[in-house]
Design a protein around this motif. Structure first.
Motif, PDB file in Angstrom:
ATOM      1  N   MET A  56       0.851  -1.194   0.000  1.00 43.86           N
ATOM      2  CA  MET A  56       0.000   0.000   0.000  1.00 43.86           C
ATOM      3  C   MET A  56       0.886   1.243   0.000  1.00 43.86           C
ATOM      4  SD  MET A  56      -3.085   0.851   2.627  1.00 43.86           S
ATOM      5  CE  MET A  56      -4.327   2.069   2.228  1.00 43.86           C
ATOM      6  N   ALA A  57       0.552   2.196  -0.848  1.00 46.82           N
ATOM      7  CA  ALA A  57       1.384   3.387  -0.944  1.00 46.82           C
ATOM      8  C   ALA A  57       0.555   4.551  -1.463  1.00 46.82           C
ATOM      9  CB  ALA A  57       2.563   3.128  -1.869  1.00 46.82           C
ATOM     10  N   ASN A  58       1.047   5.749  -1.226  1.00 49.61           N
ATOM     11  CA  ASN A  58       0.424   6.959  -1.737  1.00 49.61           C
ATOM     12  C   ASN A  58       1.199   7.426  -2.965  1.00 49.61           C
ATOM     13  OD1 ASN A  58      -1.757   7.958   0.248  1.00 49.61           O
ATOM     14  ND2 ASN A  58      -0.066   7.380   1.594  1.00 49.61           N
ATOM     15  N   THR A  59       0.575   7.322  -4.114  1.00 48.41           N
ATOM     16  CA  THR A  59       1.217   7.746  -5.350  1.00 48.41           C
ATOM     17  C   THR A  59       1.056   9.256  -5.534  1.00 48.41           C
ATOM     18  OG1 THR A  59      -0.776   7.451  -6.674  1.00 48.41           O
ATOM     19  CG2 THR A  59       0.657   5.525  -6.384  1.00 48.41           C
ATOM     20  N   LEU A  60       1.758   9.785  -6.539  1.00 49.23           N
ATOM     21  CA  LEU A  60       1.604  11.202  -6.854  1.00 49.23           C
ATOM     22  C   LEU A  60       0.146  11.514  -7.174  1.00 49.23           C
ATOM     23  CD1 LEU A  60       2.659  14.034  -7.460  1.00 49.23           C
ATOM     24  CD2 LEU A  60       3.295  13.236  -9.751  1.00 49.23           C
ATOM     25  N   LEU A 116      -1.707  11.895  -3.975  1.00 44.98           N
ATOM     26  CA  LEU A 116      -1.378  13.153  -3.301  1.00 44.98           C
ATOM     27  C   LEU A 116      -2.056  14.337  -3.988  1.00 44.98           C
ATOM     28  CD1 LEU A 116       2.432  12.611  -2.570  1.00 44.98           C
ATOM     29  CD2 LEU A 116       0.472  12.154  -1.084  1.00 44.98           C
ATOM     30  N   GLU A 117      -2.120  14.299  -5.313  1.00 42.23           N
ATOM     31  CA  GLU A 117      -2.810  15.361  -6.051  1.00 42.23           C
ATOM     32  C   GLU A 117      -4.279  15.429  -5.646  1.00 42.23           C
ATOM     33  OE1 GLU A 117      -0.174  15.071 -10.194  1.00 42.23           O
ATOM     34  OE2 GLU A 117      -2.046  13.946  -9.951  1.00 42.23           O
ATOM     35  N   THR A 118      -4.907  14.252  -5.548  1.00 41.04           N
ATOM     36  CA  THR A 118      -6.317  14.193  -5.153  1.00 41.04           C
ATOM     37  C   THR A 118      -6.502  14.695  -3.731  1.00 41.04           C
ATOM     38  OG1 THR A 118      -6.728  12.307  -6.613  1.00 41.04           O
ATOM     39  CG2 THR A 118      -8.278  12.653  -4.802  1.00 41.04           C
ATOM     40  N   ARG A 119      -5.601  14.319  -2.843  1.00 43.16           N
ATOM     41  CA  ARG A 119      -5.692  14.737  -1.447  1.00 43.16           C
ATOM     42  C   ARG A 119      -5.606  16.261  -1.324  1.00 43.16           C
ATOM     43  NH1 ARG A 119      -4.825  11.926   3.490  1.00 43.16           N
ATOM     44  NH2 ARG A 119      -4.344  10.058   2.278  1.00 43.16           N
ATOM     45  N   TYR A 121      -8.504  18.632   0.188  1.00 40.72           N
ATOM     46  CA  TYR A 121      -8.264  19.496   1.339  1.00 40.72           C
ATOM     47  C   TYR A 121      -8.695  20.930   1.044  1.00 40.72           C
ATOM     48  CZ  TYR A 121      -5.589  16.898   4.913  1.00 40.72           C
ATOM     49  OH  TYR A 121      -5.209  16.072   5.941  1.00 40.72           O
ATOM     50  N   LEU A 122      -8.319  21.400  -0.132  1.00 47.13           N
ATOM     51  CA  LEU A 122      -8.612  22.790  -0.508  1.00 47.13           C
ATOM     52  C   LEU A 122     -10.018  22.967  -1.052  1.00 47.13           C
ATOM     53  CD1 LEU A 122      -5.248  23.651  -2.316  1.00 47.13           C
ATOM     54  CD2 LEU A 122      -6.030  24.586  -0.122  1.00 47.13           C
ATOM     55  N   ASP A 123     -10.665  21.851  -1.390  1.00 41.66           N
ATOM     56  CA  ASP A 123     -11.965  21.883  -2.046  1.00 41.66           C
ATOM     57  C   ASP A 123     -11.878  22.685  -3.341  1.00 41.66           C
ATOM     58  OD1 ASP A 123     -14.617  21.222  -2.401  1.00 41.66           O
ATOM     59  OD2 ASP A 123     -15.377  22.938  -1.263  1.00 41.66           O
ATOM     60  N   LYS A 124     -10.795  22.424  -4.073  1.00 38.18           N
ATOM     61  CA  LYS A 124     -10.551  23.097  -5.345  1.00 38.18           C
ATOM     62  C   LYS A 124     -10.116  22.052  -6.373  1.00 38.18           C
ATOM     63  CE  LYS A 124     -10.790  27.208  -3.318  1.00 38.18           C
ATOM     64  NZ  LYS A 124     -11.929  28.143  -3.560  1.00 38.18           N
ATOM     65  N   GLU A 125     -10.443  22.320  -7.612  1.00 37.76           N
ATOM     66  CA  GLU A 125      -9.976  21.458  -8.697  1.00 37.76           C
ATOM     67  C   GLU A 125      -8.973  22.212  -9.552  1.00 37.76           C
ATOM     68  OE1 GLU A 125     -13.229  19.983 -10.949  1.00 37.76           O
ATOM     69  OE2 GLU A 125     -14.004  18.717  -9.331  1.00 37.76           O
ATOM     70  N   VAL A 126      -8.044  21.457 -10.126  1.00 43.80           N
ATOM     71  CA  VAL A 126      -7.065  22.060 -11.018  1.00 43.80           C
ATOM     72  C   VAL A 126      -7.784  22.808 -12.136  1.00 43.80           C
ATOM     73  CG1 VAL A 126      -5.348  21.536 -12.789  1.00 43.80           C
ATOM     74  CG2 VAL A 126      -5.182  20.466 -10.539  1.00 43.80           C
ATOM     75  N   ASP A 127      -7.315  24.006 -12.393  1.00 42.34           N
ATOM     76  CA  ASP A 127      -7.898  24.854 -13.433  1.00 42.34           C
ATOM     77  C   ASP A 127      -6.772  25.383 -14.308  1.00 42.34           C
ATOM     78  OD1 ASP A 127      -9.274  26.625 -14.998  1.00 42.34           O
ATOM     79  OD2 ASP A 127      -9.715  28.054 -13.400  1.00 42.34           O
ATOM     80  N   LEU A 141       0.386  17.706   2.511  1.00 39.22           N
ATOM     81  CA  LEU A 141       0.058  18.679   3.561  1.00 39.22           C
ATOM     82  C   LEU A 141       0.821  19.980   3.339  1.00 39.22           C
ATOM     83  CD1 LEU A 141       0.131  16.282   6.654  1.00 39.22           C
ATOM     84  CD2 LEU A 141      -1.902  17.273   5.568  1.00 39.22           C
ATOM     85  N   TYR A 142       2.091  19.856   3.002  1.00 38.11           N
ATOM     86  CA  TYR A 142       2.895  21.043   2.697  1.00 38.11           C
ATOM     87  C   TYR A 142       2.277  21.802   1.525  1.00 38.11           C
ATOM     88  CZ  TYR A 142       6.939  23.839   1.190  1.00 38.11           C
ATOM     89  OH  TYR A 142       7.766  24.867   0.812  1.00 38.11           O
ATOM     90  N   ALA A 143       1.888  21.063   0.490  1.00 38.92           N
ATOM     91  CA  ALA A 143       1.319  21.694  -0.702  1.00 38.92           C
ATOM     92  C   ALA A 143       0.029  22.434  -0.377  1.00 38.92           C
ATOM     93  CB  ALA A 143       1.064  20.630  -1.775  1.00 38.92           C
ATOM     94  N   VAL A 144      -0.811  21.853   0.467  1.00 44.11           N
ATOM     95  CA  VAL A 144      -2.055  22.519   0.858  1.00 44.11           C
ATOM     96  C   VAL A 144      -1.756  23.855   1.540  1.00 44.11           C
ATOM     97  CG1 VAL A 144      -4.066  22.404   2.384  1.00 44.11           C
ATOM     98  CG2 VAL A 144      -3.397  20.403   1.045  1.00 44.11           C
ATOM     99  N   ALA A 145      -0.832  23.831   2.487  1.00 50.22           N
ATOM    100  CA  ALA A 145      -0.472  25.049   3.213  1.00 50.22           C
ATOM    101  C   ALA A 145       0.112  26.096   2.271  1.00 50.22           C
ATOM    102  CB  ALA A 145       0.508  24.718   4.334  1.00 50.22           C
ATOM    103  N   TYR A 146       0.986  25.655   1.376  1.00 51.57           N
ATOM    104  CA  TYR A 146       1.641  26.597   0.455  1.00 51.57           C
ATOM    105  C   TYR A 146       0.639  27.203  -0.525  1.00 51.57           C
ATOM    106  CZ  TYR A 146       4.573  28.450  -3.234  1.00 51.57           C
ATOM    107  OH  TYR A 146       5.142  29.289  -4.162  1.00 51.57           O
ATOM    108  N   LEU A 147      -0.186  26.365  -1.121  1.00 53.35           N
ATOM    109  CA  LEU A 147      -1.144  26.847  -2.111  1.00 53.35           C
ATOM    110  C   LEU A 147      -2.202  27.740  -1.487  1.00 53.35           C
ATOM    111  CD1 LEU A 147      -1.487  23.525  -4.127  1.00 53.35           C
ATOM    112  CD2 LEU A 147      -0.436  25.638  -4.945  1.00 53.35           C
ATOM    113  N   ALA A 148      -2.610  27.402  -0.274  1.00 53.98           N
ATOM    114  CA  ALA A 148      -3.581  28.247   0.413  1.00 53.98           C
ATOM    115  C   ALA A 148      -3.022  29.647   0.638  1.00 53.98           C
ATOM    116  CB  ALA A 148      -3.977  27.616   1.747  1.00 53.98           C
ATOM    117  N   ALA A 149      -1.745  29.712   0.974  1.00 53.41           N
ATOM    118  CA  ALA A 149      -1.114  31.001   1.273  1.00 53.41           C
ATOM    119  C   ALA A 149      -0.786  31.798   0.023  1.00 53.41           C
ATOM    120  CB  ALA A 149       0.152  30.774   2.096  1.00 53.41           C
TER     121      ALA A 149
END
Length: 214
Positions: free
Chosen positions: A1-5, A8-11, A15-21, A167-175
């Motif tokens: 079991m592993a978390n693929t890229l 992580l993209e989906t996560r 978290y942000l409740d946003k989709e890639v645009d 988690l890092y990406a969520v924090a960075y993108l939110a900011a």
């Protein structure tokens, strides 16, 4: 079991409740870059990844650049002999005239002001390479720890910590991307706190494992 890229993209999007645009600022490229920045940051702060690199020597040359992915050298070997780590100040105190020594067989190393490794004395032959063992971060350097690029790529971390880059990406993108979105800001703050806790837990597990092995 592993978390693929892809996981992580989906996560991150969940978290942000946003989709890639692709027409806006939240592009796939920015998302993947933020995840990889998190992968680099986690490995840097936990100092958990390492490798050995071979550095070619040059006659009478003391200083050598570290490989681009290596942050901190830990051990250096020359001709099957481990060199003694030291500092510039210690050399000045304990080895008077060391800068004027003739080239010979290196016995010590330090990090100079430019951030390069320097061996003392400089080698008198180029027969032997320096074998540099040090702490690294993910990069595109050949022979190093690869960044995440394919959707099936997985962070080289124990399973419970594979979500750290997300988690890092969520924090960075939110900011930086969603700074005017209150809900995204709240998600980013929670993710940042969880990320910091995860780093602390990981470092603690390494310390406990080290103590157990002793």
């Amino acid at each position: 079991m592993a978390n693929t890229l892809a996981d992580l993209e989906t996560r991150v999007q969940d978290y942000l409740d946003k989709e890639v645009d692709e027409a806006g600022r939240f592009t796939q490229t920015r998302l993947d870059r933020a995840i990889n920045d998190g992968y680099i940051d986690f490995c840097n702060k936990t100092r958990s990844k390492n490798r050995t690199a071979s550095v070619t020597t040059v006659v009478s040359q003391s200083a050598y650049d570290l490989p681009d992915d290596m942050l901190r050298p830990v051990r250096i070997v020359y001709n099957d002999t481990e060199l003694t780590p030291t500092t510039y100040d210690a050399l000045n105190r304990e080895r008077v005239g060391w800068q004027e020594e003739d080239a010979g067989t290196p016995d010590s190393w330090y990090i100079n002001a430019a951030g390069s490794i320097a061996v003392v004395p400089a080698p008198s032959v180029n027969t032997y390479a320096l074998s540099v063992f040090g702490e690294i971060v993910p990069s595109d350097v050949t022979g190093g720890l690869a960044l995440l690029s394919a959707s099936t790529d997985t962070p080289a971390l124990p399973y419970p910590y594979q979500v750290a880059p997300a988690l890092y990406a969520v924090a960075y993108l939110a900011a930086h991307i969603f700074s005017g979105d209150a809900e995204a800001q709240a998600s980013g703050q929670l993710a940042a706190a969880e990320y910091d806790d995860m780093i602390g837990d990981f470092i603690g597990s390494l310390v406990n494992e080290s103590a157990y092995l002793k």
